[in-house]
Design an enzyme around this catalytic site. Structure first.
Site, PDB file in Angstrom:
ATOM      1  N   LYS A 280     -51.733  33.792  -7.175  1.00 45.20           N
ATOM      2  CA  LYS A 280     -51.493  33.393  -5.788  1.00 45.20           C
ATOM      3  C   LYS A 280     -51.859  34.525  -4.834  1.00 45.20           C
ATOM      4  O   LYS A 280     -52.574  34.317  -3.850  1.00 45.20           O
ATOM      5  CB  LYS A 280     -50.008  33.052  -5.599  1.00 45.20           C
ATOM      6  CG  LYS A 280     -49.590  32.899  -4.159  1.00 45.20           C
ATOM      7  CD  LYS A 280     -48.108  32.609  -4.020  1.00 45.20           C
ATOM      8  CE  LYS A 280     -47.251  33.831  -3.857  1.00 45.20           C
ATOM      9  NZ  LYS A 280     -47.366  34.504  -2.544  1.00 45.20           N
ATOM     10  N   ASN A 281     -51.371  35.733  -5.166  1.00 47.37           N
ATOM     11  CA  ASN A 281     -51.560  36.846  -4.230  1.00 47.37           C
ATOM     12  C   ASN A 281     -53.003  37.313  -4.138  1.00 47.37           C
ATOM     13  O   ASN A 281     -53.336  38.117  -3.273  1.00 47.37           O
ATOM     14  CB  ASN A 281     -50.648  38.022  -4.603  1.00 47.37           C
ATOM     15  CG  ASN A 281     -49.197  37.735  -4.245  1.00 47.37           C
ATOM     16  OD1 ASN A 281     -48.906  36.733  -3.585  1.00 47.37           O
ATOM     17  ND2 ASN A 281     -48.293  38.590  -4.688  1.00 47.37           N
TER      18      ASN A 281
ATOM     19  N   ASP B 133     -38.497  37.619   7.051  1.00 41.14           N
ATOM     20  CA  ASP B 133     -38.414  36.599   6.011  1.00 41.14           C
ATOM     21  C   ASP B 133     -37.313  37.002   5.044  1.00 41.14           C
ATOM     22  O   ASP B 133     -36.501  37.865   5.349  1.00 41.14           O
ATOM     23  CB  ASP B 133     -39.759  36.387   5.310  1.00 41.14           C
ATOM     24  CG  ASP B 133     -40.252  37.637   4.588  1.00 41.14           C
ATOM     25  OD1 ASP B 133     -39.463  38.595   4.464  1.00 41.14           O
ATOM     26  OD2 ASP B 133     -41.407  37.641   4.165  1.00 41.14           O
TER      27      ASP B 133
ATOM     28  N   ASP C 242     -42.147  42.123  -7.124  1.00 33.97           N
ATOM     29  CA  ASP C 242     -42.086  40.675  -7.392  1.00 33.97           C
ATOM     30  C   ASP C 242     -41.427  40.342  -8.741  1.00 33.97           C
ATOM     31  O   ASP C 242     -40.928  39.252  -8.938  1.00 33.97           O
ATOM     32  CB  ASP C 242     -43.503  40.077  -7.396  1.00 33.97           C
ATOM     33  CG  ASP C 242     -44.223  40.350  -6.107  1.00 33.97           C
ATOM     34  OD1 ASP C 242     -44.347  39.429  -5.301  1.00 33.97           O
ATOM     35  OD2 ASP C 242     -44.630  41.508  -5.885  1.00 33.97           O
TER      36      ASP C 242
HETATM   37  C1  UD1 Z   1     -47.749  41.930  -1.020  1.00 37.41           C
HETATM   38  C2  UD1 Z   1     -47.413  40.684  -1.787  1.00 37.41           C
HETATM   39  C3  UD1 Z   1     -45.967  40.706  -2.215  1.00 37.41           C
HETATM   40  C4  UD1 Z   1     -45.681  41.985  -2.953  1.00 37.41           C
HETATM   41  C5  UD1 Z   1     -46.090  43.191  -2.137  1.00 37.41           C
HETATM   42  C6  UD1 Z   1     -45.896  44.523  -2.842  1.00 37.41           C
HETATM   43  C7  UD1 Z   1     -48.771  38.866  -0.962  1.00 37.41           C
HETATM   44  C8  UD1 Z   1     -48.795  37.608  -0.216  1.00 37.41           C
HETATM   45  N1  UD1 Z   1     -47.597  39.516  -0.966  1.00 37.41           N
HETATM   46  O1  UD1 Z   1     -46.989  41.923   0.176  1.00 37.41           O
HETATM   47  O2  UD1 Z   1     -45.735  39.584  -3.042  1.00 37.41           O
HETATM   48  O3  UD1 Z   1     -44.292  42.041  -3.183  1.00 37.41           O
HETATM   49  O4  UD1 Z   1     -47.469  43.069  -1.784  1.00 37.41           O
HETATM   50  O5  UD1 Z   1     -46.602  44.520  -4.039  1.00 37.41           O
HETATM   51  O6  UD1 Z   1     -49.740  39.308  -1.546  1.00 37.41           O
HETATM   52  N2  UD1 Z   1     -45.075  48.010   5.329  1.00 37.41           N
HETATM   53  C9  UD1 Z   1     -44.909  48.581   6.583  1.00 37.41           C
HETATM   54  N3  UD1 Z   1     -45.861  48.352   7.530  1.00 37.41           N
HETATM   55  C10 UD1 Z   1     -46.967  47.591   7.288  1.00 37.41           C
HETATM   56  C11 UD1 Z   1     -47.120  47.013   6.010  1.00 37.41           C
HETATM   57  C12 UD1 Z   1     -46.160  47.234   5.048  1.00 37.41           C
HETATM   58  O7  UD1 Z   1     -43.943  49.260   6.835  1.00 37.41           O
HETATM   59  O8  UD1 Z   1     -47.799  47.420   8.200  1.00 37.41           O
HETATM   60  C13 UD1 Z   1     -44.066  48.238   4.277  1.00 37.41           C
HETATM   61  C14 UD1 Z   1     -43.307  46.982   3.917  1.00 37.41           C
HETATM   62  O9  UD1 Z   1     -42.237  46.742   4.767  1.00 37.41           O
HETATM   63  C15 UD1 Z   1     -42.876  47.297   2.503  1.00 37.41           C
HETATM   64  C16 UD1 Z   1     -44.033  48.108   1.960  1.00 37.41           C
HETATM   65  O10 UD1 Z   1     -44.725  48.612   3.091  1.00 37.41           O
HETATM   66  O11 UD1 Z   1     -41.737  48.106   2.513  1.00 37.41           O
HETATM   67  C17 UD1 Z   1     -44.970  47.340   1.054  1.00 37.41           C
HETATM   68  O12 UD1 Z   1     -45.538  46.251   1.715  1.00 37.41           O
HETATM   69  P1  UD1 Z   1     -46.966  45.672   1.332  1.00 37.41           P
HETATM   70  O13 UD1 Z   1     -47.490  46.351   0.112  1.00 37.41           O
HETATM   71  O14 UD1 Z   1     -47.793  45.657   2.561  1.00 37.41           O
HETATM   72  O15 UD1 Z   1     -46.614  44.230   0.890  1.00 37.41           O
HETATM   73  P2  UD1 Z   1     -47.297  42.902   1.386  1.00 37.41           P
HETATM   74  O16 UD1 Z   1     -48.780  43.097   1.476  1.00 37.41           O
HETATM   75  O17 UD1 Z   1     -46.559  42.393   2.571  1.00 37.41           O
END
Ligand code: UD1
Length: 405
Positions: A5-6, A102, A290
Site C-alpha cells: 500500500k505504502n 489523525d 507500522d
Molecule cells: C509513512 C507511512 C507510515 C509509516 C511512516 C514511517 C505512508 C502512507 N505512511 O508515513 O505508514 O508509519 O512512513 O515509516 O506511506 N515529520 C515531521 N515533519 C514532516 C514529516 C514528518 O515532523 O514534515 C515527523 C512525523 O511526525 C513523524 C516522523 O517525522 O514523527 C516520521 O514521519 P514520516 O516518515 O514522514 O512518515 P509518513 O511519511 O507520514
C-alpha cells in the site's frame, strides 16, 4: 501477498510526472487505492483496472491537469499530500489541503515544504490550503532533519524534473523509497543511491510513462507472521521479502518464532508460547512503527515482560486499551509500553482505531478465548486486500459480520 500500500499510493501519485498511459502491476485492491484513484480523477487523470484479479491498474495522465488535492480527499487519506512534489515539478503549481491530525496524532508536513523550498518552490497557506509555486525547480543539496518517508518521496518526485542535480542527505531508506526510485528510473529519471541515506538525482527535461510492478507489502507479511505467532501452527507466505524486514524477523526469532527464507517465500512456525523481548521502532532498517500493534499483541501473550518503545510517532497507542479489554496487561508510559505477558486473551468487543491496529486486534482475536468483535473494521479494508479470506484459508474462524459496511 499484495503489493505494498505504502508504495502503490506513491507510485500512483508519481504518474502525474509524465503524460500518457502508465501500467502498474501488483497493486492491492484496497480502499486507499480507490481514494488515490479518486484524487487522480479530480486532477484529470483516469484510472482503470485492466485486470483487477491480477492487480493491474492503468493510469492515463493528460497533458494538462487540475493541480489540486481537495480537503475531503486529503482528510480521507493523508498520503494524498505526496502529489505536492510531482504537481510542482510538472506544472509549477499545486494546491494541496493541509491534513489535520489523525490517529497517530499531529503529523506535520513542515519538512516536505522546507525541502521543496530548497528547490525554489514557495508556499502560502490560505483557508487551510497550501498553495505552492515554482517557475522551474532547481536542484540543490537538501539535508533532511529526520529521514521522513513522505518528505523524501515528495522531494524525490520534485527533483526528477528539476534543473540540475539534487542530493538528498539523511533520506529515508524504506523499501518503498527504493521502489519509487525504480519507478522513476523506468520513466527516464536519473536517480542513484535510493535505499541509502544519500540519494542523488540529476534532473531531466521530461519523463515517459512506465510499466512497473509494486514491491510486496512487508507490513502485510508481518501481519500473517503475527497471526501464526499468536495462534500457533505454520505458514508459508508467497512473495514476502525477508530482506525487507530483517530487524523484525530478528525480533520474532528471538521470541521463538521459526522463520525460514525460501526463494520468493517465507515459512514460519510458532512454538507453544513465545518469549517476551524488548522492541524499539525506528526508521528503516529498524523495526517499522507500522509493525508495532502487531508486536504489542504478540507480547501480550508471550512469556515475560517486553518493553516496546515508539521512536517515530508520538502516541500511536490507541489500540492498547482495546487489548486491555481483552485481558492484556499493558501499561503505557510516554512513548513506552510495558507489556506483561498473560497466559491467554479473552474475546471481547473492541474498536479498530486505524489500519494496522485494526489488523492487530483481528490477530489478537485469533488467540483469544471466545468471540472478538472488531468494530470500525473499515479501517482494515483501507490497507488489506483480503485479510479475512487469507486468515480463513489458514484455518481461522473469522468473518465480516456485515459485509456491506
Ligand atoms: C509513512 C507511512 C507510515 C509509516 C511512516 C514511517 C505512508 C502512507 N505512511 O508515513 O505508514 O508509519 O512512513 O515509516 O506511506 N515529520 C515531521 N515533519 C514532516 C514529516 C514528518 O515532523 O514534515 C515527523 C512525523 O511526525 C513523524 C516522523 O517525522 O514523527 C516520521 O514521519 P514520516 O516518515 O514522514 O512518515 P509518513 O511519511 O507520514
Amino acid at each position: 501477498m499484495s503489493g505494498a500500500k505504502n508504495s502503490a499510493l506513491k507510485l500512483m501519485a508519481a504518474t502525474v510526472l509524465a503524460q500518457g498511459r502508465h501500467i502498474l502491476r501488483n497493486v492491492p485492491r484496497i480502499a486507499d487505492v480507490d481514494t488515490m484513484a479518486d484524487l487522480l480523477a479530480r486532477m484529470g487523470a483516469s484510472t482503470t483496472w485492466s485486470d483487477e484479479a491480477a492487480g493491474v491498474l492503468v493510469v492515463d495522465v493528460p497533458e494538462t491537469m487540475n493541480a489540486e488535492a481537495p480537503y475531503e480527499l486529503v482528510e480521507r487519506m493523508r498520503a494524498s499530500i505526496v502529489v505536492l512534489g510531482p504537481l510542482l515539478a510538472r506544472f509549477g503549481e499545486a494546491r494541496v489541503a493541509v491534513p489535520g491530525g489523525d490517529d497517530f496524532g499531529h503529523r506535520p508536513i513542515d519538512m516536505h515544504l522546507r525541502a521543496l523550498e530548497e528547490l525554489g518552490a514557495s508556499f502560502a497557506l490560505s483557508h487551510g490550503v497550501i498553495e505552492g509555486r515554482a517557475e522551474r525547480l532547481t536542484g540543490a543539496r537538501v539535508l533532511l532533519e529526520y529521514p521522513s518517508v513522505g518528505a523524501t518521496e515528495n522531494l524525490l518526485m520534485a527533483a526528477v524534473l528539476a534543473k540540475g542535480r539534487t542530493v538528498i542527505d539523511n533520506a529515508a531508506r524504506e523499501p518503498e523509497i527504493t521502489d519509487l526510485a525504480a519507478f522513476l528510473t523506468g520513466m527516464g529519471a536519473e536517480v542513484s543511491g535510493a535505499g541509502s541515506s544519500t540519494i542523488t538525482i540529476e534532473g531531466v527535461e521530461r519523463l515517459d510513462p512506465v510499466d512497473h510492478s509494486v514491491v510486496s507489502d512487508r507490513i502485510e507479511a508481518a501481519t500473517y507472521l503475527a497471526a501464526v505467532g499468536m495462534a500457533g501452527g505454520a505458514i508459508s507466505i508467497k512473495g514476502a521479502r525477508a530482506d525487507h524486514m530483517e530487524m523484525l524477523l530478528e525480533k520474532l526469532r528471538a521470541m521463538g518464532l521459526r522463520v525460514d527464507d525460501g526463494s520468493d517465500q517465507l515459512w514460519a512456525s510458532a512454538p507453544d508460547r513465545l518469549a517476551a523481548v524488548d522492541v524499539s521502532t525506528l526508521p528503516y532498517p529498524g523495526v517499522a512503527t507500522d509493525y508495532k500493534p502487531l508486536v504489542v499483541a504478540l507480547l501480550s501473550v508471550s512469556d515475560g515482560v517486553g518493553i516496546l518503545t515508539e521512536n517515530v510517532f508520538a502516541g500511536r497507542f490507541r489500540y492498547v486499551p482495546e487489548l486491555v479489554r481483552m485481558g492484556a496487561d499493558i501499561r503505557v508510559e510516554g512513548h513506552h509500553a510495558v507489556v506483561r505477558g498473560v497466559e491467554a486473551l479473552s474475546g471481547a468487543p473492541v474498536r479498530a482505531p486505524d489500519i494496522r491496529a485494526g489488523a492487530a486486534l483481528v490477530v489478537a482475536g485469533l488467540a483469544a478465548d471466545g468471540e472478538t468483535l472488531v468494530s470500525d473494521a473499515h479501517h482494515v479494508a483501507r490497507g488489506y486486500q483480503d485479510l479475512v479470506g487469507n486468515l480463513v484459508r489458514l484455518g481461522a474462524d473469522v468473518a465480516y459480520e456485515d459485509a456491506s459496511s
